[in-house]
Design a protein around this motif. Structure first.
Motif, PDB file in Angstrom:
ATOM      1  N   ALA A  75     -10.545  -3.136  -3.092  1.00 29.95           N
ATOM      2  CA  ALA A  75      -9.413  -3.175  -2.051  1.00 29.95           C
ATOM      3  C   ALA A  75      -9.235  -4.452  -1.565  1.00 29.95           C
ATOM      4  O   ALA A  75      -8.048  -4.583  -0.840  1.00 29.95           O
ATOM      5  CB  ALA A  75      -9.615  -2.117  -1.293  1.00 29.95           C
ATOM      6  N   THR A  76     -10.147  -5.355  -1.335  1.00 35.20           N
ATOM      7  CA  THR A  76     -10.115  -6.669  -0.442  1.00 35.20           C
ATOM      8  C   THR A  76      -9.084  -7.714  -1.567  1.00 35.20           C
ATOM      9  O   THR A  76      -8.985  -8.693  -0.709  1.00 35.20           O
ATOM     10  CB  THR A  76     -11.445  -7.068  -0.295  1.00 35.20           C
ATOM     11  OG1 THR A  76     -12.312  -7.078  -1.351  1.00 35.20           O
ATOM     12  CG2 THR A  76     -12.088  -6.235   1.038  1.00 35.20           C
ATOM     13  N   SER A  77      -9.291  -7.667  -2.663  1.00 37.19           N
ATOM     14  CA  SER A  77      -8.679  -8.696  -3.441  1.00 37.19           C
ATOM     15  C   SER A  77      -7.939  -7.978  -4.385  1.00 37.19           C
ATOM     16  O   SER A  77      -6.952  -8.915  -5.139  1.00 37.19           O
ATOM     17  CB  SER A  77      -9.758  -9.730  -4.114  1.00 37.19           C
ATOM     18  OG  SER A  77     -10.921  -8.641  -4.693  1.00 37.19           O
ATOM     19  N   GLY A  78      -8.137  -7.040  -5.051  1.00 38.04           N
ATOM     20  CA  GLY A  78      -7.393  -6.741  -6.287  1.00 38.04           C
ATOM     21  C   GLY A  78      -8.473  -6.879  -7.347  1.00 38.04           C
ATOM     22  O   GLY A  78      -7.988  -6.611  -8.515  1.00 38.04           O
ATOM     23  N   ILE A 136     -12.829   1.382  -5.723  1.00 46.00           N
ATOM     24  CA  ILE A 136     -11.837   2.353  -6.004  1.00 46.00           C
ATOM     25  C   ILE A 136     -11.836   2.580  -7.549  1.00 46.00           C
ATOM     26  O   ILE A 136     -11.391   1.552  -8.542  1.00 46.00           O
ATOM     27  CB  ILE A 136     -10.376   2.216  -5.541  1.00 46.00           C
ATOM     28  CG1 ILE A 136     -10.296   1.780  -4.064  1.00 46.00           C
ATOM     29  CG2 ILE A 136      -9.436   3.054  -6.401  1.00 46.00           C
ATOM     30  CD1 ILE A 136      -9.060   1.489  -3.600  1.00 46.00           C
ATOM     31  N   LEU A 159      -5.123  -0.567   3.087  1.00 46.54           N
ATOM     32  CA  LEU A 159      -5.652  -1.433   1.904  1.00 46.54           C
ATOM     33  C   LEU A 159      -5.703  -2.989   2.306  1.00 46.54           C
ATOM     34  O   LEU A 159      -4.552  -3.376   2.703  1.00 46.54           O
ATOM     35  CB  LEU A 159      -4.719  -1.124   0.917  1.00 46.54           C
ATOM     36  CG  LEU A 159      -5.190  -1.257  -0.671  1.00 46.54           C
ATOM     37  CD1 LEU A 159      -6.412  -0.093  -0.808  1.00 46.54           C
ATOM     38  CD2 LEU A 159      -4.124  -0.991  -1.572  1.00 46.54           C
ATOM     39  N   PRO A 160      -6.698  -3.653   2.124  1.00 42.50           N
ATOM     40  CA  PRO A 160      -6.853  -5.133   2.799  1.00 42.50           C
ATOM     41  C   PRO A 160      -5.847  -5.923   1.794  1.00 42.50           C
ATOM     42  O   PRO A 160      -5.462  -6.844   2.341  1.00 42.50           O
ATOM     43  CB  PRO A 160      -8.326  -5.677   2.432  1.00 42.50           C
ATOM     44  CG  PRO A 160      -8.880  -4.035   2.562  1.00 42.50           C
ATOM     45  CD  PRO A 160      -7.948  -3.137   1.716  1.00 42.50           C
ATOM     46  N   VAL A 161      -5.508  -5.541   0.671  1.00 44.71           N
ATOM     47  CA  VAL A 161      -4.648  -6.659  -0.130  1.00 44.71           C
ATOM     48  C   VAL A 161      -3.126  -6.432   0.294  1.00 44.71           C
ATOM     49  O   VAL A 161      -2.210  -6.967  -0.146  1.00 44.71           O
ATOM     50  CB  VAL A 161      -4.710  -6.238  -1.669  1.00 44.71           C
ATOM     51  CG1 VAL A 161      -5.988  -6.624  -2.382  1.00 44.71           C
ATOM     52  CG2 VAL A 161      -4.363  -4.903  -2.030  1.00 44.71           C
ATOM     53  N   LEU A 197      -2.490  -9.372  -5.240  1.00 46.43           N
ATOM     54  CA  LEU A 197      -3.576  -8.986  -6.199  1.00 46.43           C
ATOM     55  C   LEU A 197      -3.974 -10.355  -6.995  1.00 46.43           C
ATOM     56  O   LEU A 197      -3.181 -11.002  -7.594  1.00 46.43           O
ATOM     57  CB  LEU A 197      -2.986  -7.958  -7.117  1.00 46.43           C
ATOM     58  CG  LEU A 197      -2.350  -6.885  -6.540  1.00 46.43           C
ATOM     59  CD1 LEU A 197      -1.970  -5.803  -7.489  1.00 46.43           C
ATOM     60  CD2 LEU A 197      -3.521  -5.925  -5.713  1.00 46.43           C
ATOM     61  N   THR A 210      -2.059   4.267  -3.608  1.00 46.54           N
ATOM     62  CA  THR A 210      -3.385   3.231  -3.104  1.00 46.54           C
ATOM     63  C   THR A 210      -4.406   3.422  -4.492  1.00 46.54           C
ATOM     64  O   THR A 210      -5.111   2.499  -4.765  1.00 46.54           O
ATOM     65  CB  THR A 210      -4.135   3.443  -2.070  1.00 46.54           C
ATOM     66  OG1 THR A 210      -4.281   4.899  -1.723  1.00 46.54           O
ATOM     67  CG2 THR A 210      -3.324   2.811  -0.961  1.00 46.54           C
ATOM     68  N   ARG A 211      -4.610   4.732  -4.845  1.00 44.98           N
ATOM     69  CA  ARG A 211      -5.718   5.160  -5.740  1.00 44.98           C
ATOM     70  C   ARG A 211      -5.103   4.811  -7.192  1.00 44.98           C
ATOM     71  O   ARG A 211      -6.152   5.012  -8.137  1.00 44.98           O
ATOM     72  CB  ARG A 211      -6.151   6.509  -5.566  1.00 44.98           C
ATOM     73  CG  ARG A 211      -6.218   6.938  -4.145  1.00 44.98           C
ATOM     74  CD  ARG A 211      -7.415   6.338  -3.520  1.00 44.98           C
ATOM     75  NE  ARG A 211      -8.746   6.661  -4.141  1.00 44.98           N
ATOM     76  CZ  ARG A 211     -10.111   6.593  -3.829  1.00 44.98           C
ATOM     77  NH1 ARG A 211      -9.898   5.578  -2.557  1.00 44.98           N
ATOM     78  NH2 ARG A 211     -11.060   6.971  -4.465  1.00 44.98           N
ATOM     79  N   VAL A 240      -1.720   1.105  -7.533  1.00 43.74           N
ATOM     80  CA  VAL A 240      -2.344  -0.471  -6.879  1.00 43.74           C
ATOM     81  C   VAL A 240      -3.237  -0.955  -8.007  1.00 43.74           C
ATOM     82  O   VAL A 240      -3.116  -1.997  -8.705  1.00 43.74           O
ATOM     83  CB  VAL A 240      -2.472  -0.534  -5.463  1.00 43.74           C
ATOM     84  CG1 VAL A 240      -2.961  -1.841  -5.101  1.00 43.74           C
ATOM     85  CG2 VAL A 240      -1.398  -0.171  -4.817  1.00 43.74           C
TER      86      VAL A 240
END
Lengths: 385, 137
Positions: free
Chosen positions: A360-363, A371, B18-20, B37, B100-101, B104
């Motif tokens: 979640a921090t970068s994709g 995730i 979500l950090p992104v 991303l 998000t789950r 993304v």
């Protein structure tokens, strides 16, 4: 899994050389063939038991790459005649071996996988095969060097008066020792995965990072010197220096960069010029040609620098397509594209197996992402529902 | 429509964490998300936009930057009209799920396979095959 640029580019490099490595079936076919030549010579040639054929060079070292612009693998072998130096001459030995090999061709050319012809080269004879076999066999005539190790040989060279010293079997053993612990561990892992005994894993499968480093170097060399074969450094020279420089790194990208940096330190200054002695037969200088052509040494060092620059430059690009484009310039488009396709397949399979995660921090996608990427199917075109 | 449909507020709350995420808003019953991303360490960083309105069957995903395609690309693989990304079969998304789950991570995976496709001319991501995109030879 592939969480850093170094891991990812190492994977691309490895799969690029895997693409040009000799496939297992071809390796087995080549082994059957040199054994057939050896058995036939032992049974039919003069002096019978006095003939032995064994592999040498990259085929024996397990560092084969498909020659540039070719669809055929070179398989190097030695034809060792168990006779004394005093009882023959270089020319006589070369012709005797050539004569029995032409008889071998006549006796086997009717077979679907039989030889199609024989050609003389400067140091060896080359047996050709039908196109579908994708290989040819180089046979180097040799006699034992009774003044050195039991595997040491003397070989012929049409352009040199003196017999040339060599010891390809001892060299292969030395090369293997440079990454021995890694090879043992790798063999155990492969055996465990295949639920079989370690000795059941064929040598061909046990490729250490050192094997891959040598293959990367050779492939880059083939492309770099594609239009200047005379200046191209010999595989044995590259392999020896790479093995000296190897420090047991696990990431191929870093191992190649380190090799490129350290290899020049293993070139020695001798009384008559630069020396890269055969580690098991110091009378053989792998850098012999540099004595008469010092500019070749400069070309060699320049090539190593270029390889380092090419790799660092590829690693600095963003976009797998751009990285691949940069690697293609250095290693050839086809193998690099195949490697990228294989990477795509790996990511797809990892997701299908439920092991791909999303950070979640970068994709970033990897097996360590928090995730889970749920299974799904990319859909077709048209209007969105 | 699933019985326990997520509200836009629930989607926004999850996306905001979500950090992104760069921005996420709801205006006139329309959720709008922008995030960055990078699917692999050697991949480009993409600015991606997702919009989702009340009553809309499924979110719409587009790539804002860098521009997709480029020299030699005639049509993109696995996109709808206007280059909205096609990430799943219609039944694989239901409105009880969180963007998000699902959406993304799938968008990131699409971008990864897009780069592989640009390098090789072949879509390696799997899925339905009618439009795999074309690049000039």
């Amino acid at each position: 899994m592939l969480d850093t640029t170094s891991e990812l580019i190492s994977r691309l490099l490895r799969d690029t050389v895997v693409e040009l490595d000799i496939p297992l079936e071809l390796h087995q076919a080549a082994t059957r063939e040199y054994e057939r030549v050896g058995n036939w010579l032992a049974a039919n040639a003069d002096g019978h038991a006095g003939w032995v054929v064994h592999p040498q060079g990259s085929f024996l070292l397990n560092t084969v790459v498909l020659p540039s612009g070719s669809d055929e693998y070179d398989v190097d072998t030695v034809c060792r005649r168990e006779i004394r130096k005093e009882s023959t001459t270089q020319a006589k030995l070369k012709h005797e071996v050539g004569d029995v090999l032409s008889e071998y061709v006549v006796a086997h050319r009717h077979l679907a996988d039989g030889p199609t012809g024989l050609k003389e080269r400067r140091r060896c004879w080359t047996l050709g095969y039908p196109y579908s076999l994708r290989l040819h066999l180089d046979v180097l005539p040799a006699i034992p060097n009774t003044k050195a190790s039991p595997t040491a040989i003397l070989v012929t060279d049409r352009e040199l008066r003196a017999w040339q010293f060599s010891d390809p079997l001892a060299f292969a053993a030395w090369f293997k020792r440079q990454a021995e612990a890694e090879a043992v561990a790798k063999r155990l892992r492969l055996a465990e995965a295949a639920r079989t005994a370690p000795e059941a894993i064929p040598e061909w499968e046990v490729k250490t990072t050192l094997h891959r480093v040598v293959q990367v170097l050779k492939l880059h060399r083939n492309e770099h010197f594609r239009d200047d074969l005379e200046a191209r450094p010999a595989s044995i020279l590259v392999t020896t220096l790479a093995a000296h420089a190897y420090r047991g790194e696990q990431h191929l990208y870093e191992a190649v960069l380190e090799a490129v940096q350290l290899m020049p330190h293993y070139v020695q200054q001798g009384p008559d010029g630069l020396l890269v002695p055969n580690p098991v037969e110091p009378r053989e200088n792998f850098a012999d040609r540099w004595r008469h052509h010092p500019q070749l040494a400069a070309r060699f060092f320049g090539w190593l620098e270029q390889l380092g620059e090419d790799l660092r430059d590829a690693e600095s690009h963003r976009g797998l397509d751009k990285v691949a484009g940069r690697l293609s310039e250095s290693f050839g488009q086809r193998p690099v594209e195949k490697a990228v396709g294989r990477l795509g397949d790996t990511y797809r399979q990892t997701r299908e197996n439920g092991r791909l995660g999303f950070a979640a921090t970068s994709g970033l996608l990897s097996t360590t992402g928090a995730i889970p990427v749920r299974n799904h199917d990319f859909y077709g075109g048209g209007s969105q529902p | 429509m699933a019985a326990n449909r997520r509200t836009l507020i629930q989607q926004l709350a999850a996306l905001a964490q979500l950090p992104v995420t760069t921005t996420v808003t709801i205006e006139r019953n329309q959720l709008s998300w922008t995030g960055e991303l990078q699917p692999s360490p050697l991949s480009d960083i993409y600015t991606v936009h997702i919009s989702y309105a009340t009553g809309q069957r499924a979110p719409t995903v587009t790539v804002l930057r860098p521009e997709l395609g480029g020299a030699g690309v005639e049509s993109l693989p696995h996109v709808y009209t206007q280059d909205h990304l096609c990430l799943y079969y219609p039944w694989q998304w239901t409105d009880d799920k969180l963007i998000t789950r699902m959406i993304v991570p799938w968008a990131s995976e699409w971008l990864f396979h897009y780069e592989v496709w640009k390098a090789t001319g072949t879509w390696h991501g799997g899925g339905h095959e009618p439009t795999t995109g074309t690049q000039a030879a």
